[in-house]
Design a protein around this motif. Sequence first.
Motif, PDB file in Angstrom:
ATOM      1  N   LYS A   1     -13.927 -11.710 -12.045  1.00 22.67           N
ATOM      2  CA  LYS A   1     -13.999 -11.359 -10.636  1.00 22.67           C
ATOM      3  C   LYS A   1     -13.035 -12.293  -9.968  1.00 22.67           C
ATOM      4  N   LEU A   2     -12.686 -13.434 -10.302  1.00 17.43           N
ATOM      5  CA  LEU A   2     -11.632 -13.989  -9.777  1.00 17.43           C
ATOM      6  C   LEU A   2     -10.232 -13.425 -10.178  1.00 17.43           C
ATOM      7  N   ALA A   3     -10.070 -13.058 -11.483  1.00 17.97           N
ATOM      8  CA  ALA A   3      -9.011 -12.155 -11.731  1.00 17.97           C
ATOM      9  C   ALA A   3      -8.594 -11.083 -11.171  1.00 17.97           C
ATOM     10  N   GLU A   4      -9.721 -10.085 -10.905  1.00 20.25           N
ATOM     11  CA  GLU A   4      -9.766  -8.979  -9.786  1.00 20.25           C
ATOM     12  C   GLU A   4      -8.980  -9.548  -8.298  1.00 20.25           C
ATOM     13  N   LEU A   5      -9.774 -10.434  -7.839  1.00 21.10           N
ATOM     14  CA  LEU A   5      -9.355 -11.034  -6.611  1.00 21.10           C
ATOM     15  C   LEU A   5      -7.883 -11.318  -6.456  1.00 21.10           C
ATOM     16  N   CYS A   6      -7.267 -11.790  -7.497  1.00 23.21           N
ATOM     17  CA  CYS A   6      -5.730 -11.989  -7.562  1.00 23.21           C
ATOM     18  C   CYS A   6      -5.196 -11.326  -8.981  1.00 23.21           C
ATOM     19  N   HIS A   7      -5.243 -10.143  -9.066  1.00 25.74           N
ATOM     20  CA  HIS A   7      -4.868  -9.451 -10.066  1.00 25.74           C
ATOM     21  C   HIS A   7      -3.322  -9.506 -10.342  1.00 25.74           C
ATOM     22  N   ASP A   8      -2.577  -9.529  -9.212  1.00 28.90           N
ATOM     23  CA  ASP A   8      -0.998  -9.430  -9.490  1.00 28.90           C
ATOM     24  C   ASP A   8      -0.583 -10.629  -9.964  1.00 28.90           C
ATOM     25  N   VAL A   9      -1.163 -11.921  -9.404  1.00 29.70           N
ATOM     26  CA  VAL A   9      -0.976 -13.152  -9.987  1.00 29.70           C
ATOM     27  C   VAL A   9      -1.093 -13.420 -11.439  1.00 29.70           C
ATOM     28  N   ILE A  10      -2.028 -12.810 -11.764  1.00 33.68           N
ATOM     29  CA  ILE A  10      -2.823 -12.957 -13.290  1.00 33.68           C
ATOM     30  C   ILE A  10      -2.235 -11.754 -14.194  1.00 33.68           C
ATOM     31  N   ASP A  11      -1.739 -10.731 -13.514  1.00 25.31           N
ATOM     32  CA  ASP A  11      -0.998  -9.585 -14.472  1.00 25.31           C
ATOM     33  C   ASP A  11       0.214 -10.053 -14.784  1.00 25.31           C
ATOM     34  N   ASP A  12       1.028 -10.849 -13.765  1.00 28.82           N
ATOM     35  CA  ASP A  12       2.411 -11.422 -13.843  1.00 28.82           C
ATOM     36  C   ASP A  12       2.490 -12.469 -14.821  1.00 28.82           C
ATOM     37  N   LEU A  13       1.461 -13.303 -14.859  1.00 27.11           N
ATOM     38  CA  LEU A  13       1.206 -14.486 -15.812  1.00 27.11           C
ATOM     39  C   LEU A  13       0.998 -13.940 -17.359  1.00 27.11           C
ATOM     40  N   LYS A  14       0.041 -12.697 -17.515  1.00 24.43           N
ATOM     41  CA  LYS A  14       0.010 -12.248 -18.696  1.00 24.43           C
ATOM     42  C   LYS A  14       1.132 -11.679 -19.345  1.00 24.43           C
ATOM     43  N   LEU A  15       1.901 -11.048 -18.461  1.00 22.38           N
ATOM     44  CA  LEU A  15       3.239 -10.129 -18.793  1.00 22.38           C
ATOM     45  C   LEU A  15       4.311 -11.284 -19.150  1.00 22.38           C
ATOM     46  N   ASN A  16       4.493 -12.479 -18.163  1.00 18.22           N
ATOM     47  CA  ASN A  16       5.723 -12.905 -18.283  1.00 18.22           C
ATOM     48  C   ASN A  16       5.618 -14.598 -18.803  1.00 18.22           C
ATOM     49  N   GLN A  17       4.333 -15.040 -18.917  1.00 17.81           N
ATOM     50  CA  GLN A  17       4.260 -16.457 -19.228  1.00 17.81           C
ATOM     51  C   GLN A  17       4.178 -16.550 -20.654  1.00 17.81           C
ATOM     52  N   LYS A  18       5.087 -17.342 -21.488  1.00 20.66           N
ATOM     53  CA  LYS A  18       5.133 -17.520 -22.914  1.00 20.66           C
ATOM     54  C   LYS A  18       4.708 -18.660 -23.330  1.00 20.66           C
ATOM     55  N   LYS A  19       4.188 -19.641 -22.806  1.00 19.93           N
ATOM     56  CA  LYS A  19       3.731 -20.794 -23.328  1.00 19.93           C
ATOM     57  C   LYS A  19       2.212 -20.907 -23.096  1.00 19.93           C
ATOM     58  N   MET A  20       1.547 -19.964 -22.326  1.00 17.80           N
ATOM     59  CA  MET A  20       0.068 -19.991 -21.896  1.00 17.80           C
ATOM     60  C   MET A  20      -0.699 -18.929 -22.141  1.00 17.80           C
ATOM     61  N   LEU A  21      -1.787 -18.721 -22.714  1.00 21.58           N
ATOM     62  CA  LEU A  21      -2.551 -17.615 -22.965  1.00 21.58           C
ATOM     63  C   LEU A  21      -3.426 -17.563 -21.838  1.00 21.58           C
ATOM     64  N   VAL A  22      -3.681 -16.561 -21.087  1.00 26.08           N
ATOM     65  CA  VAL A  22      -4.460 -16.143 -20.100  1.00 26.08           C
ATOM     66  C   VAL A  22      -5.767 -15.050 -20.492  1.00 26.08           C
ATOM     67  N   VAL A  23      -6.909 -15.732 -20.383  1.00 26.36           N
ATOM     68  CA  VAL A  23      -8.157 -14.961 -20.892  1.00 26.36           C
ATOM     69  C   VAL A  23      -9.110 -14.816 -19.616  1.00 26.36           C
ATOM     70  N   GLU A  24      -9.472 -13.543 -19.484  1.00 24.75           N
ATOM     71  CA  GLU A  24     -10.577 -13.185 -18.247  1.00 24.75           C
ATOM     72  C   GLU A  24     -11.922 -13.146 -19.212  1.00 24.75           C
ATOM     73  N   VAL A  25     -12.907 -14.124 -18.677  1.00 25.87           N
ATOM     74  CA  VAL A  25     -14.148 -14.103 -19.187  1.00 25.87           C
ATOM     75  C   VAL A  25     -15.251 -13.564 -18.241  1.00 25.87           C
ATOM     76  N   PRO A  26     -16.223 -13.025 -18.783  1.00 29.02           N
ATOM     77  CA  PRO A  26     -17.231 -12.522 -17.830  1.00 29.02           C
ATOM     78  C   PRO A  26     -18.175 -13.696 -17.321  1.00 29.02           C
ATOM     79  N   ASP A  27     -18.706 -13.638 -16.277  1.00 33.56           N
ATOM     80  CA  ASP A  27     -19.738 -14.861 -15.996  1.00 33.56           C
ATOM     81  C   ASP A  27     -21.030 -14.676 -16.508  1.00 33.56           C
ATOM     82  N   ARG A  28     -22.089 -15.270 -15.953  1.00 28.13           N
ATOM     83  CA  ARG A  28     -23.337 -15.466 -16.518  1.00 28.13           C
ATOM     84  C   ARG A  28     -24.085 -14.153 -16.470  1.00 28.13           C
ATOM     85  N   HIS A  29     -23.705 -13.281 -15.441  1.00 25.40           N
ATOM     86  CA  HIS A  29     -24.254 -11.923 -15.161  1.00 25.40           C
ATOM     87  C   HIS A  29     -23.386 -10.803 -16.025  1.00 25.40           C
ATOM     88  N   GLY A  30     -22.683 -11.192 -17.004  1.00 21.49           N
ATOM     89  CA  GLY A  30     -21.984 -10.014 -17.872  1.00 21.49           C
ATOM     90  C   GLY A  30     -20.848  -9.747 -17.112  1.00 21.49           C
TER      91      GLY A  30
END
Length: 102
Positions: A53-82
């Motif tokens: 839900k938060l990744a969708e809220l700021c998808h531009d920042v998260i997508d940029d990190l996933k594509l350009n960040q070389k030292k960190m893995l970014v993982v989207e996780v579901p919450d308790r509702h699935g």
Amino acid sequence: MRMYLISDNIDTCMGMRLAGIEGVVLHEREEVVAAVRRVVEDPAVGILLITEKLAELCHDVIDDLKLNQKKMLVVEVPDRHGGSRATDALERYVNEAIGVKM
């Protein structure tokens, strides 16, 4: 190297905390973006976990990190509702990727 969670749900945060993963509960886009930037600056953090839900809220920042960040893995996780993904998503990905029906 450690993991850090940015969550919109206190239950998810508490569950991860029981597993030894520190985190924060946020709800506003500005707070999430600021937290992501703080985590990226921390050299001790190697994996950033963020709820879908938060990744969708700021998808531009998260997508940029996933594509350009070389030292960190970014993982989207579901919450308790699935998760927001369909229950057969993995099966569909395998079928499309290699043509094997499970």
